[in-house]
Scaffold this motif. Structure first.
Motif, mmCIF file in Angstrom:
data_model
loop_
_atom_site.group_PDB
_atom_site.id
_atom_site.type_symbol
_atom_site.label_atom_id
_atom_site.label_comp_id
_atom_site.label_asym_id
_atom_site.label_seq_id
_atom_site.Cartn_x
_atom_site.Cartn_y
_atom_site.Cartn_z
ATOM 1 N N PHE A 138 13.548 14.277 6.816
ATOM 2 C CA PHE A 138 12.951 12.533 6.585
ATOM 3 C C PHE A 138 13.230 12.551 8.400
ATOM 4 C CE2 PHE A 138 13.388 8.842 7.356
ATOM 5 C CZ PHE A 138 12.593 7.929 6.353
ATOM 6 N N VAL A 139 12.206 12.823 9.347
ATOM 7 C CA VAL A 139 13.120 12.781 10.784
ATOM 8 C C VAL A 139 12.216 11.447 11.689
ATOM 9 C CG1 VAL A 139 13.893 14.644 10.184
ATOM 10 C CG2 VAL A 139 11.897 15.015 10.476
ATOM 11 N N ASN A 140 10.623 11.702 10.861
ATOM 12 C CA ASN A 140 9.388 11.122 11.661
ATOM 13 C C ASN A 140 9.225 9.676 11.411
ATOM 14 O OD1 ASN A 140 7.364 12.048 10.186
ATOM 15 N ND2 ASN A 140 7.508 13.642 10.906
ATOM 16 N N GLU A 141 8.026 9.386 12.666
ATOM 17 C CA GLU A 141 7.580 7.800 12.092
ATOM 18 C C GLU A 141 6.931 8.360 11.373
ATOM 19 O OE1 GLU A 141 6.079 6.903 15.895
ATOM 20 O OE2 GLU A 141 7.853 6.947 16.990
ATOM 21 N N LEU A 142 6.337 9.095 10.538
ATOM 22 C CA LEU A 142 5.428 9.203 9.934
ATOM 23 C C LEU A 142 5.758 8.642 8.370
ATOM 24 C CD1 LEU A 142 3.072 9.413 7.848
ATOM 25 C CD2 LEU A 142 3.316 11.731 8.142
ATOM 26 N N HIS A 143 6.749 9.414 7.863
ATOM 27 C CA HIS A 143 8.163 9.653 6.982
ATOM 28 C C HIS A 143 8.780 8.353 6.778
ATOM 29 C CE1 HIS A 143 9.008 13.674 7.140
ATOM 30 N NE2 HIS A 143 7.771 13.636 6.677
ATOM 31 N N GLU A 144 8.628 7.642 7.827
ATOM 32 C CA GLU A 144 9.720 6.116 8.076
ATOM 33 C C GLU A 144 8.321 4.829 7.992
ATOM 34 O OE1 GLU A 144 11.255 3.814 11.209
ATOM 35 O OE2 GLU A 144 12.572 5.680 11.041
ATOM 36 N N ALA A 145 7.075 4.920 7.820
ATOM 37 C CA ALA A 145 6.043 3.917 7.814
ATOM 38 C C ALA A 145 5.839 4.037 6.268
ATOM 39 C CB ALA A 145 5.037 4.291 8.562
ATOM 40 N N GLU A 146 5.712 5.659 5.678
ATOM 41 C CA GLU A 146 5.641 5.891 3.855
ATOM 42 C C GLU A 146 6.724 4.563 3.410
ATOM 43 O OE1 GLU A 146 4.845 9.581 3.660
ATOM 44 O OE2 GLU A 146 2.640 9.271 4.500
ATOM 45 N N LEU A 147 7.848 4.854 4.472
ATOM 46 C CA LEU A 147 8.980 4.166 3.728
ATOM 47 C C LEU A 147 8.993 3.148 3.174
ATOM 48 C CD1 LEU A 147 11.874 5.215 2.464
ATOM 49 C CD2 LEU A 147 12.991 4.630 4.262
ATOM 50 N N PHE A 148 8.043 2.316 4.629
ATOM 51 C CA PHE A 148 8.151 0.769 4.510
ATOM 52 C C PHE A 148 6.692 0.546 3.444
ATOM 53 C CE2 PHE A 148 10.703 1.016 8.753
ATOM 54 C CZ PHE A 148 11.200 -0.331 8.203
ATOM 55 N N LEU A 190 10.032 11.425 -1.339
ATOM 56 C CA LEU A 190 9.230 9.702 -0.784
ATOM 57 C C LEU A 190 7.590 10.435 -1.190
ATOM 58 C CD1 LEU A 190 9.195 7.813 0.388
ATOM 59 C CD2 LEU A 190 8.798 8.761 3.324
ATOM 60 N N TYR A 191 7.456 11.298 -0.923
ATOM 61 C CA TYR A 191 5.715 11.332 -1.366
ATOM 62 C C TYR A 191 5.562 11.381 -2.708
ATOM 63 C CZ TYR A 191 1.167 13.612 -2.715
ATOM 64 O OH TYR A 191 0.337 13.855 -2.518
#
Length: 318
Positions: A138-148, A190-191
C-alpha cells in the motif's frame, strides 16, 4: 490405568497401520489387474474413455500427482509450480515417461490430455496474478483513493476527517491507519474488500451492520474489514494449495497483452465470486456460533474454514 490407555493407543495405531497397508495393497492389486486386462494404465484408460470433461481432468490430476515416475521426471513439480507451465512440454514428458504407445487411440488420448493440462494450468495462471497483487504494498495514490472509495461505499452519509483517523474502526479496521492491516495480503486485501462492497453496496452495508453486534451487546462484534482480509488470505491459500482447481479450469494461458487483460479479469471474476460466497458463509457461521464476544472470532473462523473447504473444495462445488 495408565498402562491400559497406552495399550489401547498402541492397538489403535496398529489397526490404522494395517488398514492403511491393506488399502494400499488392494489398490496396487486392482491397478495391476486392470493393466494386465486392458494393457493400459489408469491414466491411459481415463484419457481414452470418451470426450473430455472436467471430471476427466480431476481423475487425470489425481493420477499424475500420485505417480512416482511423474514426480521424478519433474511433471508434478511443473504443474504444482506457482507460474504457468508449458502444456506441450509437460504433455510430451508424460507420454515419454509413462511410455504411452502411439496406438489407434493415441490421438484421442493426446487431445484429452492437452485439454486436461490446459484446465490445470488455469490455477497456475490464477496463482501468478493473485501473488502479483499480494506483493503490491500500500504505497501509491491509487491505493489511497481506493481506500477512500471503500469508506464512501460503506459509509456514504459520513465524511472522514482525514487519512489517519479513528473513524476507520467503524468499518472494521484495527487502528487509525488501515494500510497496516493489509500486511500479508498487500493490494489484494484492499481489492477484495472494495470489489465486495462495489458488487452489492446495499448487501455489504447489511453485513457491516450485522458485524457490529446486537444492540445492547456490542462486544459480540467482528471486525468487518479485518475479517474480509483474513477471508481473502484464506482463499488465496486454498488456491495455492490447489484445492480450488475446478474453479479455474476455464482460464487459459495467453501471451498477447490484450488477451492477458481479459485473462486477468476472468481470474478476478472467479476470485470475487468465491470471496462473496465465503464472506456470506462466515457471517452465517458467526450468527450460529453463539459468540460471547469478539474473543470468539478465532474459534468461529476455524469452524468457518472447515465448512468452506467442505463446500467449495469438492469436485462438485462449481
Amino acid at each position: 490405568m495408565h498402562c491400559l490407555c497406552e495399550m489401547k493407543l498402541f492397538l489403535h495405531n496398529v489397526v490404522c497401520f494395517v488398514q492403511n497397508f491393506i488399502g494400499q495393497y488392494i489398490t496396487l492389486l486392482v491397478k495391476w489387474f486392470w493393466y494386465k486386462y486392458t494393457g493400459k494404465t489408469f491414466l491411459e484408460r481415463t484419457l481414452t474413455g470418451g470426450a473430455h470433461n472436467y471430471y476427466m481432468t480431476d481423475c487425470v490430476a489425481q493420477a499424475i500427482f500420485e505417480s512416482r515416475m511423474l514426480q521424478e521426471s519433474g511433471v508434478v513439480g511443473s504443474i504444482k509450480s506457482c507460474s504457468p507451465f508449458s502444456v506441450n512440454y509437460v504433455l510430451t514428458n508424460i507420454v515419454t515417461t509413462k511410455r504411452i504407445k502411439r496406438s489407434a487411440s493415441f490421438p484421442l488420448l493426446e487431445r484429452n490430455l492437452r485439454l486436461c493440462l490446459i484446465n490445470l494450468n488455469g490455477t497456475n495462471v490464477a496463482i501468478q496474478i493473485l501473488r502479483d497483487m499480494k506483493t503490491q504494498t500500500f504505497v501509491n495514490e491509487l491505493h489511497e483513493a481506493e481506500l477512500f472509495d471503500l469508506w464512501n461505499v460503506m459509509k456514504p452519509q459520513d465524511t472522514l476527517p482525514g487519512r489517519i483517523c479513528t473513524e476507520w474502526n467503524q468499518i472494521g479496521f484495527q487502528g487509525t491507519d488501515p494500510s497496516t492491516d493489509f500486511r500479508g495480503m498487500g493490494y489484494l486485501g484492499l481489492y477484495s474488500l472494495l470489489q465486495f462492497a462495489r458488487s452489492d453496496p446495499a448487501q455489504a452495508r447489511i453485513f457491516l451492520k450485522k458485524s457490529l453486534g446486537p444492540v445492547g451487546n456490542t462486544m459480540k462484534f467482528y471486525p468487518f474489514s479485518c475479517c474480509g482480509i483474513q477471508i481473502g488470505f484464506f482463499l488465496s491459500q486454498l488456491i495455492e494449495e490447489r484445492k480450488m482447481d475446478r474453479w479455474f479450469y476455464t482460464i487459459e494461458q495467453v501471451e498477447d497483452k490484450r488477451a492477458k487483460s481479459v485473462q486477468r479479469s476472468a481470474v478476478l471474476d472467479v476470485y470475487n465470486n468465491i470471496f462473496r460466497q465465503l464472506f456470506a458463509l462466515f457471517d452465517e457461521c458467526w450468527r450460529t456460533g453463539n459468540p460471547e464476544s469478539v474473543m470468539d472470532f478465532g474459534r468461529i473462523f476455524d469452524g468457518f474454514k472447515e465448512k468452506a473447504i467442505d463446500r467449495f473444495c469438492g469436485k462438485s462445488s462449481t
